[in-house]
Enzyme design. Structure first.
Site, PDB file in Angstrom:
ATOM      1  N   ASP A   1     -10.155  -5.534  -3.491  1.00  0.00           N
ATOM      2  CA  ASP A   1      -9.780  -4.228  -2.538  1.00  0.00           C
ATOM      3  C   ASP A   1     -10.633  -3.526  -2.602  1.00  0.00           C
ATOM      4  O   ASP A   1     -10.859  -2.473  -3.530  1.00  0.00           O
ATOM      5  CB  ASP A   1      -7.845  -4.375  -3.301  1.00  0.00           C
TER       6      ASP A   1
ATOM      7  N   HIS B   1      -7.390  -6.235   0.827  1.00  0.00           N
ATOM      8  CA  HIS B   1      -6.370  -5.516   1.428  1.00  0.00           C
ATOM      9  C   HIS B   1      -5.329  -5.955   2.346  1.00  0.00           C
ATOM     10  O   HIS B   1      -4.187  -5.416   2.766  1.00  0.00           O
ATOM     11  CB  HIS B   1      -6.128  -3.645   1.242  1.00  0.00           C
TER      12      HIS B   1
ATOM     13  N   SER C   1       1.043  -1.328   0.100  1.00  0.00           N
ATOM     14  CA  SER C   1       0.326  -0.130  -0.469  1.00  0.00           C
ATOM     15  C   SER C   1       0.950   1.323  -0.333  1.00  0.00           C
ATOM     16  O   SER C   1       1.822   1.742  -1.109  1.00  0.00           O
ATOM     17  CB  SER C   1      -0.751  -0.277   1.471  1.00  0.00           C
TER      18      SER C   1
END
Lengths: 279, 279
Positions: A224, A257, A148
């Site tokens: 996600d 995620h 991320s």
């Protein structure tokens, strides 16, 4: 240089350790974690994979949840996980989880009040590897990966320093921070409103202009929650196509995620980096 | 029966899910986690490994840190992780981390105020498997494992129900709770001062008297801070010798009480259980 060992756990016949040290670059006390595989020793220097974590994380999330030590032990690779921002009571912060502490975005801030401590780019690229390579049985063979915000950091740092990293990879990276809410907020705060200063920190822009290629693997979950608004892997893929960057990018349907996604594919990432680190 | 799905993450091509349900046995709302391997489906029931966690844990610690899903996916085994005690504002608690919430010790409490909710033995042995086997694509082939307080729970539950479990294992179990500070405190509170009522919850005592054997694997870290005062694997080993119980117990030098130890050896435990579950 003073550095204090603050924890130590045997793991897959190697050692997971946390250290505290004063960072000159960040102008504060910092913690990092290192995993040393069993093959590391006085007569055997091992290569290092640097792992950059995402928003709200510390050095602990990856080490506790990714399941990477099994592979690092097998492949003879050390892993170093820095924190995600400067820390301490006198370090500027923001009420949001996506700016300030836990959200350093791996940039060198130029704007007050952030510029006093938020120099995470220099810390990760220079100070931390210098310290690691001086104190631990590791070589100067380096790769870099992250998740991320840390995926953004890994791609940016890898592409801006192709001579320093043998390979780079990312899970669910913020691929185009100049054009997503997380990125715009952070880059405005840390670098100011002149968007030309943001360009050095945008993986898609760097990939579009790149001529010196670093082997790169990117994995993204198809379920996600941040995929469309924040992560935008399609922009990275288009950039790679434009420059001919040999990007291996896969979308994995159903994955989100979380670290449940990372742990499912960390083996492929470690084996990918080992190809280049163990050459 | 109402049960609410509260999270869902794809993991190693299977699914990690958390559920909330009202437990009649515990008289409160409870959360548990289940990992369903990719092979589970409407036409394929998979066996189940129950995992009991240690003091202060919830259903999350094992699922996030042990790295078990990789093996469960490969071996076609579901994993169910209950919480470690009843929960809720009206549930009795203690200021210590080793009694009350997060410290149910897998017993049926007989003493006030604990007896109103603390019936973790019955919950784990009966209510939870009934629910799991009714709602999920799993068979009635069960094994049980756990860590520390949960290792104690797994050994006690396995030995008291040899017809219900095909195998049992433990990491760093509280092997002789009748004779260690954690055990004495909890058993006194939950069961009262009459120590004869404690005997049904002491793995070493049960192992010494056992005649019906369940395959059992125990791993213990040699650098575990709790080894000497709280865990006492040597008492369990002596008990096994006395009854001829086929206990496989190993002490691993350098390993501590953390999930870094569990994750290092979880593969052996999953493969051990798979031998019996996949027969």
């Amino acid at each position: 240089m003073t550095i204090e060992n603050i924890s130590c756990n045997k793991s897959f016949d190697g050692w997971h350790k946390q250290y505290s040290h004063f960072s000159k670059t960040l102008n504060c006390q910092m913690r990092f974690a290192i995993y040393l595989p069993p093959s590391a020793g006085v007569n055997k220097k091992v290569p290092v994979l640097y792992w950059l974590s995402g928003l709200t994380c510390t050095d602990e999330n990856f080490m506790q949840k990714a399941g990477a030590q099994r592979l690092a032990a097998e492949l003879g690779i050390a892993i170093v996980a820095p924190d995600t921002s400067p820390r301490g009571d006198d370090v500027a912060d923001d009420a949001g989880y996506d700016l300030g502490k836990g959200a350093g975005f791996y940039v060198n801030a130029t704007q007050a009040p952030w510029n006093r401590h938020y120099q995470m780019y220099d810390y990760v690229v220079n100070e931390l590897p210098d310290l690691i390579e001086e104190l631990f049985p590791v070589s100067d063979k380096r790769s870099i990966s992250g998740h991320s915000m840390g995926g953004h950091g890994a791609l940016v740092i890898g592409m801006r320093n192709p001579q320093r990293y043998r390979s780079m990879s990312a899970f669910s990276p913020i691929s185009n921070p100049m054009d997503c809410p997380w990125g715009k907020k952070a880059l405005t705060a840390y670098l100011g409103t002149d968007e030309s200063t943001w360009q050095a920190y945008d993986a898609s822009l760097l990939m579009r202009k790149a001529t010196d290629f670093v082997p790169v693997l990117v994995d993204q979950g198809g379920a996600d929650d941040f995929l469309v608004e924040q992560l935008k892997p399609e922009v990275l893929q288009a950039a790679a196509k434009e420059s001919g960057y040999p990007l291996q990018l896969a979308i994995h349907q159903g994955y989100d995620h979380s670290y449940y996604f990372i742990s499912s594919f960390i083996e492929q990432h470690l084996r990918f980096h080992a190809e280049y680190l163990n050459k």
